[in-house]
Motif scaffolding. Structure first.
Motif, PDB file in Angstrom:
ATOM      1  N   SER A 138      -2.130   1.954  -9.936  1.00  0.00           N
ATOM      2  CA  SER A 138      -1.660   3.244  -9.443  1.00  0.00           C
ATOM      3  C   SER A 138      -0.142   3.323  -9.529  1.00  0.00           C
ATOM      4  O   SER A 138       0.426   4.418  -9.644  1.00  0.00           O
ATOM      5  CB  SER A 138      -2.111   3.442  -7.994  1.00  0.00           C
ATOM      6  N   ARG A 185       5.019  -3.399  -8.369  1.00  0.00           N
ATOM      7  CA  ARG A 185       5.162  -3.309  -6.911  1.00  0.00           C
ATOM      8  C   ARG A 185       6.493  -2.668  -6.515  1.00  0.00           C
ATOM      9  O   ARG A 185       6.557  -1.907  -5.544  1.00  0.00           O
ATOM     10  CB  ARG A 185       5.026  -4.695  -6.279  1.00  0.00           C
ATOM     11  N   TRP A 235      -7.277   2.501  -2.380  1.00  0.00           N
ATOM     12  CA  TRP A 235      -6.510   1.927  -3.488  1.00  0.00           C
ATOM     13  C   TRP A 235      -7.242   0.666  -3.960  1.00  0.00           C
ATOM     14  O   TRP A 235      -7.376  -0.289  -3.197  1.00  0.00           O
ATOM     15  CB  TRP A 235      -5.114   1.506  -3.054  1.00  0.00           C
ATOM     16  N   GLU A 260      -6.993  -2.664  -6.136  1.00  0.00           N
ATOM     17  CA  GLU A 260      -5.890  -3.460  -6.678  1.00  0.00           C
ATOM     18  C   GLU A 260      -5.973  -3.519  -8.205  1.00  0.00           C
ATOM     19  O   GLU A 260      -7.045  -3.702  -8.777  1.00  0.00           O
ATOM     20  CB  GLU A 260      -5.949  -4.891  -6.127  1.00  0.00           C
ATOM     21  N   ASP A 262      -0.321  -3.781  -9.680  1.00  0.00           N
ATOM     22  CA  ASP A 262      -0.015  -3.517  -8.263  1.00  0.00           C
ATOM     23  C   ASP A 262      -0.989  -4.223  -7.326  1.00  0.00           C
ATOM     24  O   ASP A 262      -1.706  -3.592  -6.562  1.00  0.00           O
ATOM     25  CB  ASP A 262      -0.008  -2.007  -7.989  1.00  0.00           C
ATOM     26  N   PRO A 270      -1.808  -4.877  -0.748  1.00  0.00           N
ATOM     27  CA  PRO A 270      -1.412  -3.649  -0.035  1.00  0.00           C
ATOM     28  C   PRO A 270       0.054  -3.318  -0.273  1.00  0.00           C
ATOM     29  O   PRO A 270       0.902  -4.204  -0.358  1.00  0.00           O
ATOM     30  CB  PRO A 270      -1.676  -4.021   1.435  1.00  0.00           C
ATOM     31  N   THR A 289      -6.480   2.587   2.293  1.00  0.00           N
ATOM     32  CA  THR A 289      -7.049   1.240   2.384  1.00  0.00           C
ATOM     33  C   THR A 289      -7.010   0.586   1.021  1.00  0.00           C
ATOM     34  O   THR A 289      -7.394   1.202   0.018  1.00  0.00           O
ATOM     35  CB  THR A 289      -8.510   1.306   2.872  1.00  0.00           C
ATOM     36  N   THR A 290      -6.535  -0.652   0.965  1.00  0.00           N
ATOM     37  CA  THR A 290      -6.459  -1.394  -0.297  1.00  0.00           C
ATOM     38  C   THR A 290      -7.611  -2.380  -0.379  1.00  0.00           C
ATOM     39  O   THR A 290      -7.862  -3.146   0.557  1.00  0.00           O
ATOM     40  CB  THR A 290      -5.129  -2.147  -0.414  1.00  0.00           C
ATOM     41  N   SER A 310     -10.043  -5.025  -3.255  1.00  0.00           N
ATOM     42  CA  SER A 310     -10.154  -5.610  -4.590  1.00  0.00           C
ATOM     43  C   SER A 310     -11.267  -4.930  -5.370  1.00  0.00           C
ATOM     44  O   SER A 310     -11.167  -4.741  -6.594  1.00  0.00           O
ATOM     45  CB  SER A 310     -10.409  -7.118  -4.501  1.00  0.00           C
TER      46      SER A 310
END
Length: 222
Positions: free
Chosen positions: A79, A83, A108, A110, A114, A117, A123-124, A126
């Motif tokens: 996204s 980072r 989100w 991963e 990026d 989190p 919320t991040t 995998s």
């Protein structure tokens, strides 16, 4: 014009923008926004590009959210271009993200650009599993049925023209990159073509979705 298809028992809309909408879950799925790409390129001493790609990408994303009335937005990884790019967004872009996230579930996934989190709401994860579908950034060579991923930025090349495309077979789907400045990988590249069965279909984006068989012959030129 959208193309509604059945994928692993679920009806989903493939949208001309390159987004996928899952009506049953009221979920909009986009991949590879690569927000902050121009900033990252400039930071690393590359070509100076007009810093408009983040605005354009967020505007297109906003249009898709409001057109579909999505209650959940899932971003399939990468996204942000890296980072640091995530932490270099200007105030207007941060405000836009906050507005888009307000009142919605925001996921989100991963990506390789990026990981982890980023402290930008939502919320991040995998991976994300819902109903018959599995969402991850990079396709697994041997995947479970219902895998939806991104990463490869697939593009179809027909008569010297190229169009971003969805790639779909009975088990997996790969979304095109949604970001404004993202490149693309030829749909016949062995690394990409080898993930799909001989009956795979490419859904080309543009003013309307165009479905064509994914070529079986591996091209020798990109």
């Amino acid at each position: 014009m959208n193309d509604t298809i059945e994928f692993c028992g679920e009806m989903v809309d493939l949208r001309p923008s390159g987004a996928m909408f899952w009506p049953t879950a009221e979920m909009l799925v986009v991949s590879d926004l690569h927000l902050g790409k121009s900033e990252r390129i400039a930071r690393r001493g590359g070509t100076l590009l007009p810093p408009y790609e983040t605005t354009e990408t967020l505007t297109r994303l906003s249009d898709e959210i409001y057109a579909t009335r999505a209650k959940t937005v899932l971003c399939l990884g990468d996204s942000f271009d890296d980072r640091m790019a995530a932490h270099s967004l200007d105030e207007s872009h941060l405000a836009t993200l906050q507005k888009l996230q307000a009142g919605r579930r925001w996921l989100w996934i991963e990506g390789n650009h990026d990981p982890g989190p980023l402290g930008l709401g939502g919320t991040t994860l995998s991976e994300h599993f819902q109903s018959t579908l599995t969402f991850r950034h990079i396709a697994k060579p041997q995947c479970e049925s219902g895998e939806i991923s991104g990463h490869y930025h697939p593009k179809a090349y027909i008569k010297s023209a190229s169009r971003r495309c969805f790639l779909v077979d009975q088990r997996r789907m790969i979304l095109p990159a949604f970001g404004a400045y993202t490149g693309g990988l030829n749909w016949t590249t062995p690394e990409l073509r080898g993930l799909f069965s001989d009956t795979a279909t490419a859904y080309l984006t543009g003013r309307r979705i165009l479905a064509v068989p994914m070529p079986r012959i591996i091209a020798t030129d990109a």
